[in-house]
Design an enzyme around this catalytic site. Structure first.
Site, short mmCIF file in Angstrom:
data_model
loop_
_atom_site.label_atom_id
_atom_site.label_comp_id
_atom_site.label_asym_id
_atom_site.label_seq_id
_atom_site.Cartn_x
_atom_site.Cartn_y
_atom_site.Cartn_z
N ASP A 80 -1.67 -1.20 6.37
CA ASP A 80 -2.38 -0.69 7.13
C ASP A 80 -3.30 -1.34 8.12
O ASP A 80 -3.27 -1.05 8.93
CB ASP A 80 -2.78 1.12 6.95
CG ASP A 80 -3.97 0.70 6.38
OD1 ASP A 80 -4.63 -0.63 6.01
OD2 ASP A 80 -5.04 1.96 6.22
N ASP A 126 -7.50 -2.33 4.42
CA ASP A 126 -6.59 -3.69 3.55
C ASP A 126 -6.14 -5.27 4.09
O ASP A 126 -5.86 -6.17 2.92
CB ASP A 126 -5.09 -3.97 3.06
CG ASP A 126 -4.05 -2.10 2.84
OD1 ASP A 126 -5.32 -1.77 2.20
OD2 ASP A 126 -3.73 -1.46 2.96
N ASP A 185 1.17 -0.83 -0.28
CA ASP A 185 -0.18 -0.25 -0.12
C ASP A 185 0.87 1.26 0.06
O ASP A 185 1.86 0.75 0.18
CB ASP A 185 -0.79 -0.28 1.22
CG ASP A 185 -1.65 1.17 1.35
OD1 ASP A 185 -2.54 1.92 -0.22
OD2 ASP A 185 -1.97 1.20 2.11
#
Length: 681
Positions: free
Chosen positions: A574, A578, A381
């Site tokens: 995080d 996700d 991410d």
């Protein structure tokens, strides 16, 4: 910690209070480490471990633990000196037997007791049984010093192993020893001190300056300044506003604050992670499971071979002497004990988990130490992973001749009235001057602010706000990727400030090091605008990047990558939005999400320090763990096979057998302990 002497492996009890004989690997990876054992009765019921036993004996390996081995050693050496050096006449017959028996009992009795407990439960082929039969047999044929030596060195090996486990536990304990012991809860018209376990959801707790917050909750006071370094590794104090969440384990730095409890103690973030670490090695690696399966087959085979060595030569050897062949069989039994394997392999994984914890990494199980070494594709991410996830001023552009300090003072005077995150970023600009007072502040939804400062009409906001008031904006601002705050003064455009999410300090170096450890394919998937995602990816040297993705889009992208069966995928996120991808990847890594239940439940690895460089640290620790474990396997099997052959042929004595068994175990333990002493970048 006397239990390591009276019981070479501390006893474990089931839910009904019955003693369960536990093997060494079960002690290491299946029970709760005493050094970090929770206080709660609920946890006692869950894991079936006698925590009161652990608490009685404490977490340290005190001098009493060494006393039985010291007594045996002194008596053994004294007996050998009297018999072989001084050669005193009285030291023979029953006096000699009694002396060596006294030397044997301090270290031999606990092992025989464990063997008896195992036999009662139908477990015949245990290391306790092998050691007991071999040493009792040595006494039966008059080899008293050898019988004592086998048990003595075994006890010393146990002490080494216990000290090694204690060291690994202490690393974890140092990381997680943030549990508060008391909570000041409002009851009956006043605050009273109670155990955190007794506080209920909805109750109000008070935390004084310097105290730890005992439970997760929401801040009732207007504001708080908290130190969460023990939880997240973030050294900068956190400014928490009213109604924001606070985590158990954080330290209150300023003023007395009040918190409304939202989770029970056992459900708080720190309690759940504590439980996670305690039970991490219960998820055994494939290597460990393989060795345990082999040990169950290997042990009965060598017992039957030892019986064969003792009796079969009667039919083939003309000068068969029973005592001689019994001695060879006993040597064979001592050598065959799989101590080095059953000690060093789980201890190796435990050491790896401890080293990781010491460096701010929580692996949910030994299997992930193996799995992360195979990763060849890393998907990450953007926000909160390689960027800090907070707004910072990037550029200040002024189109007029106005000094920057004056420009920022006017801008900050307006933004001081706003609670927007972008306004907060602007207010962090350092200025030596006092801010002027802003009047007639008007917030225009979705556009910005309008106010008067020092008699000037100030507009602060986006392009739509400028256009609404007839202010022309330079076309070049349309190409700016970052968030932009434009400023108009008395109907004229005077400049703008760009706000961007800052790269983490170690982000660029981390990507370089990730490639160096063998991960060639790095992909960035983000929910942020694609243009910003591409910009960050280019800055970091990541070739494949996609932005504007919803959680399900990220999941689809990862599943497409996994269609290639040669790719072992790790995802770093995080841990909240996700979660689906963390679950779908081969190794899910939660970045800086200690306070997130989703991260704890879903990820396989949790990085507490918020540093992407810890990904490389975790891979290096895992690879070193694997190397040490395979070194131990090769050492144990290699030495044992050589001495087994020599013992069966009558070329090895009981002393060589002792080295092949306990000596190799000690070497394997010392090799595993190296993980705790290594320095990791």
């Amino acid at each position: 910690m006397n239990d390591h002497i009276t019981h070479p492996h501390p006893p474990v009890y089931d839910s009904k209070g019955n003693l369960i004989c536990c093997t060494l690997e079960e002690k290491i990876d299946g029970t709760t480490p005493p050094a970090i054992a929770p206080r709660t009765d609920q946890h006692h019921e869950r894991d079936g471990h006698d925590h009161s036993h652990d608490q009685r004996h404490g977490g340290a390996l005190g001098w009493k633990a060494y006393l039985p081995a010291m007594i045996s050693l002194v008596l053994l050496l004294s007996g050998l000196a009297v018999e072989h050096l001084l050669k005193l006449e009285f030291f023979k017959g029953w006096i000699k037997i009694l002396w060596y028996t006294l030397a044997y009992l301090p270290v031999g009795f606990p092992v025989m007791k464990e063997a008896w407990e195992a036999l009662r439960k139908g477990e015949v082929f245990t290391e306790f049984f092998l050691m007991s039969i071999a040493t009792i047999g040595a006494f039966a044929i008059g080899e008293y010093p050898e019988g004592v030596a086998v048990m003595l060195f075994y006890a010393i090996g146990e002490l080494f192993q216990t000290a090694a486990v204690k060291r690994a536990k202490s690393n974890i304990k140092a990381l997680l020893d943030v549990r508060p012991n008391t909570a000041s809860v409002f009851r009956n018209g006043g605050y009273e001190s109670v155990e955190p376990e007794s506080v209920k959801i909805g109750e109000t707790i008070q935390i004084r300056v310097g105290e730890k917050i005992p439970l997760d909750g929401r801040l009732i006071s207007d504001k708080a300044v908290l130190n969460s370094a023990a939880l997240t590794g973030e050294s900068k104090p956190l400014d928490i506003q009213k109604d924001e969440k606070v985590m158990a384990g954080s330290i209150n730095l300023e003023g007395v604050i009040e918190v409304k409890v939202e989770k029970l103690f056992n459900d708080s973030s720190i309690a759940r992670i504590l439980e996670l670490v305690q039970n991490a090695t219960s998820r055994k690696s494939k290597t460990e499971l393989l060795i345990r399966r082999l040990a169950k087959i290997y042990t009965p085979i060598v017992v039957y071979l030892a019986i064969g060595i003792c009796f079969l030569p009667y039919f083939f050897v003309s000068d068969y002497v029973f005592v001689e062949w019994l001695y060879r069989a006993l040597i064979f039994l001592v050598i065959s004990c799989p101590c080095a394997l059953v000690i060093s392999i789980p201890l190796g994984y435990f050491g790896g988990l401890g080293a990781a914890s010491k460096n701010g990494l929580l692996f949910k199980g030994a299997t992930y130490l193996d799995q992360i070494t195979k990763v060849n594709t890393l998907v990450m991410d953007k926000t909160g992973t390689v960027t800090k996830g907070v707004f910072k001023i990037k550029d200040i552009v002024i189109s007029s001749k106005m000094p920057e300090a004056e420009f920022m003072n006017l801008l900050m005077a307006i933004e001081a009235k706003s609670t927007h995150p972008i306004a907060k970023a602007i207010m962090e600009y350092s200025t030596d001057q006092n801010l002027p007072e802003a009047d007639e502040i008007e917030e225009i939804a979705g556009k910005g602010l309008n106010g008067v400062v020092q008699g000037k009409r100030i507009l602060v906001g986006n392009k739509n706000l400028m256009q609404q008031f007839g202010i022309n904006v330079p076309p070049a601002t349309d190409d700016i990727l970052e968030s932009i705050v434009m400023v108009g003064i008395d109907g004229e455009f005077v400049g703008y400030v760009t706000i961007a999410d800052e790269l983490k300090d170690d982000a660029m170096q981390s990507i370089k090091r990730i490639h160096e450890v063998g991960i060639q394919e790095v992909v960035m998937l983000s929910g942020d605008k694609d243009s910003i995602t591409q910009q960050v990816a280019n800055e970091l040297g990541i070739k494949v990047a996609k932005g504007g993705l919803l959680p399900e889009d990220k999941l689809n992208e990862v599943e497409k990558i996994k269609e290639d069966e040669s790719k072992i995928v790790a995802f770093v996120g995080d841990g909240i939005n996700d979660a689906p991808v963390l679950a779908a990847s081969d190794v899910g890594i939660a970045m800086g999400a200690l306070g997130s239940d989703v991260a704890i439940e879903t990820a396989d690895v949790i990085i507490q320090t918020d540093q992407p460089s810890k990904i490389v640290t975790g891979i290096n620790i895992a690879k070193s763990t694997q190397r040490i474990i395979w070194q131990n396997i090769a050492l144990a099997f290699g030495v044992k096979i050589i001495v087994l052959i020599l013992g069966a042929g009558g070329l090895a004595t009981m002393w060589e057998a002792v080295f092949a068994d306990v000596g190799v175990a000690l070497l394997a333990i010392l090799n595993a302990v190296r993980l705790q002493r290594m320095q990791w970048n």
